[in-house]
Design an enzyme around this catalytic site. Structure first.
Site, PDB file in Angstrom:
ATOM      1  N   TYR A  67      32.803  13.535  61.672  1.00  0.00           N
ATOM      2  CA  TYR A  67      33.085  14.565  60.661  1.00  0.00           C
ATOM      3  C   TYR A  67      32.093  14.462  59.508  1.00  0.00           C
ATOM      4  O   TYR A  67      31.508  15.460  59.078  1.00  0.00           O
ATOM      5  CB  TYR A  67      34.514  14.406  60.152  1.00  0.00           C
ATOM      6  CG  TYR A  67      34.865  15.324  59.005  1.00  0.00           C
ATOM      7  CD1 TYR A  67      35.063  16.686  59.213  1.00  0.00           C
ATOM      8  CD2 TYR A  67      35.018  14.828  57.711  1.00  0.00           C
ATOM      9  CE1 TYR A  67      35.386  17.530  58.156  1.00  0.00           C
ATOM     10  CE2 TYR A  67      35.344  15.661  56.651  1.00  0.00           C
ATOM     11  CZ  TYR A  67      35.532  17.008  56.883  1.00  0.00           C
ATOM     12  OH  TYR A  67      35.853  17.845  55.831  1.00  0.00           O
ATOM     13  N   THR A  82      35.921  32.431  56.600  1.00  0.00           N
ATOM     14  CA  THR A  82      36.350  31.970  57.921  1.00  0.00           C
ATOM     15  C   THR A  82      37.495  30.970  57.778  1.00  0.00           C
ATOM     16  O   THR A  82      37.578  30.227  56.809  1.00  0.00           O
ATOM     17  CB  THR A  82      35.193  31.331  58.696  1.00  0.00           C
ATOM     18  OG1 THR A  82      34.738  30.157  58.008  1.00  0.00           O
ATOM     19  CG2 THR A  82      34.051  32.312  58.873  1.00  0.00           C
ATOM     20  N   GLY A 113      45.535  26.869  54.177  1.00  0.00           N
ATOM     21  CA  GLY A 113      44.791  25.827  53.480  1.00  0.00           C
ATOM     22  C   GLY A 113      43.774  26.332  52.476  1.00  0.00           C
ATOM     23  O   GLY A 113      44.003  27.314  51.748  1.00  0.00           O
ATOM     24  N   ILE A 114      42.645  25.658  52.423  1.00  0.00           N
ATOM     25  CA  ILE A 114      41.598  25.998  51.456  1.00  0.00           C
ATOM     26  C   ILE A 114      41.094  27.416  51.686  1.00  0.00           C
ATOM     27  O   ILE A 114      40.852  28.168  50.735  1.00  0.00           O
ATOM     28  CB  ILE A 114      40.439  24.989  51.544  1.00  0.00           C
ATOM     29  CG1 ILE A 114      40.903  23.596  51.099  1.00  0.00           C
ATOM     30  CG2 ILE A 114      39.249  25.442  50.691  1.00  0.00           C
ATOM     31  CD1 ILE A 114      39.872  22.498  51.319  1.00  0.00           C
ATOM     32  N   THR A 132      43.481  31.764  57.160  1.00  0.00           N
ATOM     33  CA  THR A 132      44.926  32.006  57.303  1.00  0.00           C
ATOM     34  C   THR A 132      45.765  30.856  56.758  1.00  0.00           C
ATOM     35  O   THR A 132      46.992  30.932  56.760  1.00  0.00           O
ATOM     36  CB  THR A 132      45.299  32.246  58.778  1.00  0.00           C
ATOM     37  OG1 THR A 132      44.866  31.124  59.568  1.00  0.00           O
ATOM     38  CG2 THR A 132      44.680  33.532  59.304  1.00  0.00           C
TER      39      THR A 132
END
Length: 264
Positions: A154, A13, A18-19, A16
């Site tokens: 977060y 997920t 970054g990680i 598209t």
């Protein structure tokens, strides 16, 4: 060690950029059929074209959709097919003073960073158990353990994700399916670059800004630099492989020594 994922379909997920993009690329290079996920078909198609241009042998499928809602998640899973490797990478983060985090923000961080992963595990784990093999990997964060004062909401969501991983690992006990968390440390992505510049002088060149950020805001790091996404992806590829068959219910650190602990 040879990591061979041929014959397995992976859903990553938020893959598209970054990680997530790094994880998808490494899994595909190890032979997995990888579903690329992002909110829009256009964004997903752009990434697919780039990855295929780099290597024509990668087996990739488009799985656009918003996995933070039930209908979007169902569409993504339908496009992917039977998932053998689920990587719950999608997440949001941002700095907010502790006493200014609203009820809405608390709920949003839980919904996106925790409930989205739960929803996808609930949908894919039964099939993995029935087939007798599978891997669930939840991308957590050092913030799950060392909760930063500038983004408590977060940290809370990533701590919850560790509990989710451990609990579902127990549900999958003895089935050939493993469930683990990957505790990623401060990592160099576009989003993190923006975050760094929220906390240090935006006039600083990137190399200086990164050093200042690590010195002031992440002094515990033993690497004393941001981790590159590929370094996270390499650990994910190992945990996604048959080689990691005895590792489950774990929180595996790729944190650059940020968490001050002698146990994982």
């Amino acid at each position: 060690m040879l990591i061979d994922l041929h014959g397995h379909t992976a859903l990553v997920t938020g893959s598209t950029h970054g990680i997530g993009l790094a994880i998808a690329t490494v899994l595909a290079d190890a032979g997995a059929r990888v579903a690329i996920n992002g909110r829009t078909p256009e964004g997903v198609d752009t990434v697919l074209a780039e990855l295929r241009a780099e290597s024509g042998v990668r087996d990739l499928v488009a799985a656009p959709g918003d996995v933070t809602d039930e209908a979007g998640a169902a569409a993504v899973l339908a496009a992917t097919g039977d998932v053998a490797i689920l990587v719950n990478n999608l997440g949001i983060f941002g700095a907010t003073p502790a006493l200014e985090i609203t009820d809405e923000a608390w709920r949003r961080y839980f919904d996106v960073n925790v409930l989205t992963a739960v929803r996808l595990i609930r949908a894919t784990l039964p099939g993995m158990k029935e087939r007798g093999w599978g891997r669930v990997l939840n991308i957590a964060s050092d913030s799950a353990i060392v909760v930063p004062v500038e983004m408590i909401h977060y940290g809370m969501s990533k701590t919850a994700l560790l509990a989710v991983s451990r609990g579902f690992a127990k549900d999958a006990a003895g089935t050939g399916v493993t469930v683990n968390s990957v505790i990623a440390g401060p990592t160099h992505t576009g989003g993190v670059e923006s975050f760094v510049y929220e906390l240090v002088d935006p006039a600083l060149p990137w190399d200086e800004a990164q050093r200042e950020f690590m010195r002031v805001h992440r002094p515990q790091s033993l690497l004393q630099r941001l981790i590159e996404p590929e370094e996270i992806a390499n650990m994910v590829a190992y945990l996604a492989s048959p080689l990691s068959s005895a590792t489950t219910g774990a929180a595996v650190r790729v944190d650059g020594g940020y968490v001050d602990s002698i146990i994982p």
